[in-house]
Scaffold this motif. Sequence first.
Motif, short mmCIF file in Angstrom:
data_model
loop_
_atom_site.label_atom_id
_atom_site.label_comp_id
_atom_site.label_asym_id
_atom_site.label_seq_id
_atom_site.Cartn_x
_atom_site.Cartn_y
_atom_site.Cartn_z
N MET A 127 18.27 -75.53 -34.85
CA MET A 127 18.07 -76.22 -33.58
C MET A 127 17.94 -75.20 -32.44
N LYS A 128 17.01 -75.45 -31.55
CA LYS A 128 16.82 -74.58 -30.39
C LYS A 128 17.54 -75.20 -29.20
N ILE A 129 18.42 -74.42 -28.58
CA ILE A 129 19.28 -74.93 -27.51
C ILE A 129 19.05 -74.13 -26.24
N TYR A 166 20.66 -72.92 -23.15
CA TYR A 166 22.06 -72.71 -22.76
C TYR A 166 22.12 -72.45 -21.26
N PHE A 189 27.51 -71.25 -31.59
CA PHE A 189 26.19 -71.84 -31.79
C PHE A 189 25.37 -70.98 -32.76
N THR A 190 25.38 -69.67 -32.52
CA THR A 190 24.59 -68.75 -33.35
C THR A 190 25.10 -68.75 -34.79
N GLU A 200 26.46 -71.07 -36.35
CA GLU A 200 26.08 -72.33 -36.98
C GLU A 200 24.58 -72.44 -37.24
N HIS A 260 21.97 -71.93 -34.95
CA HIS A 260 21.13 -72.40 -33.86
C HIS A 260 20.58 -71.22 -33.05
N THR A 261 19.46 -71.44 -32.40
CA THR A 261 18.82 -70.44 -31.56
C THR A 261 19.08 -70.78 -30.10
N ASP A 266 15.45 -78.28 -28.37
CA ASP A 266 15.86 -79.57 -28.92
C ASP A 266 16.92 -80.24 -28.05
N LEU A 281 27.66 -81.83 -32.22
CA LEU A 281 26.29 -82.04 -32.67
C LEU A 281 26.19 -83.12 -33.73
#
Length: 386
Positions: free
Chosen positions: A1-3, A5, A20-21, A23, A25-26, A57, A383
């Motif tokens: 998933m792209k977040i 921040y 986040f990373t 897990e 995610h980008t 996302d 999430l």
Amino acid sequence: MKILYIEWASFGNEDMKEAFTAEGHTLVSFPFSNKETRHDETVENNLASTLHREVPDMVFSFNYFPIISTVCNKENIRYISWIYDSPYVLLYSYTTINPCNTIYIFDKDLYLEFHNSGIKTVHYLPMAANADRLDKLQVSPSEQKGDGFLYDISFVGSLYTEKHNFFERMKDLPDYTKGYLDAIMYAQMQVQGYNFIQESLSLIMGDLYNALPIDPNSDGVESREYVYAQYVINRKITGIERIDLIKAITENHTFDLFTHDPSFQLPNLNNRGRVDNYKEMPLVFKQSRINLNISLRSIKSGIPQRAFDIMGSGGFLLSNYQNDFLDYFIPGEDFDMYDSKSDLLAKIDYYLLHDDERIAMAKNGHDKVAAGHTYRHRVQEMLSIV
């Protein structure tokens, strides 16, 4: 998933980005000032342009900002926020009900107020600690003293004695109002686990406003009673309570205080000033036999961030009563709670004499945080419903 921040000078930034990373995610950073909270055309345009360019996302921020929600709602993108401040007046913005929002708050009683009012965008999520990072922070051998403890009893936090304290700005209150305020503040200090200040202010709201005019925001639903209770009176009560407890403790024990007010001095008190939250504060927790948590009175039932950091650092926690603790931790096994000044003093005396019990409880608390209350656990939880 792209977040996307939302990057501002918030507590926990590095730990959250790491989670986040880890897990998978980008992250894309959007620089932000937490002063830009409601309306700013330049900020809104910059955010919208970034969303179009990066096509994330979802958007994430610590604490909730109406200006972010407004843009996300227009762009039809999910906005997740995690509020760690209490009180937090922006939670009462009209934008809170925007369907793009998933807002997490760490206080279950406050969450239930929103839930019972039919607001579905607000959810409950306790705070967390990065136990892996905290475990790696160790006192250097040259600084190691004896059994590893530098401090018997310590507290890290504000005394709310700063000059901009709202309560001290109130002038020319009628004698009746002064007496009424003194009475409800004293009564509140005798009660743990329930705050009745806000519901007690309607009789004196006119006098409070005349003495210190504060108006609720025009784009929110917060009442004057809420603003005065949470930002003026509960902060004052917390300051009085913290100072009162510290004075009582220092009658028989040495106390180490880490706060931003260098002027506060007492016999047997070591005022050591401010410490950096990220690297220095955990070392205080590790090197204190007893770490106190004296919660801000506007926190209804939630576990403050300080408590998670103490346990996540492997420190022994002695806290005032907060109901949410009981959902996750066992008093007398993972940490302990006090319900009055006399109970606090008795437990301090007890735990200073029972090292094995105290150290075992600190380990239990740490292990429970590491097993279920890290930032990675919270990322998974938040999430899971998106």
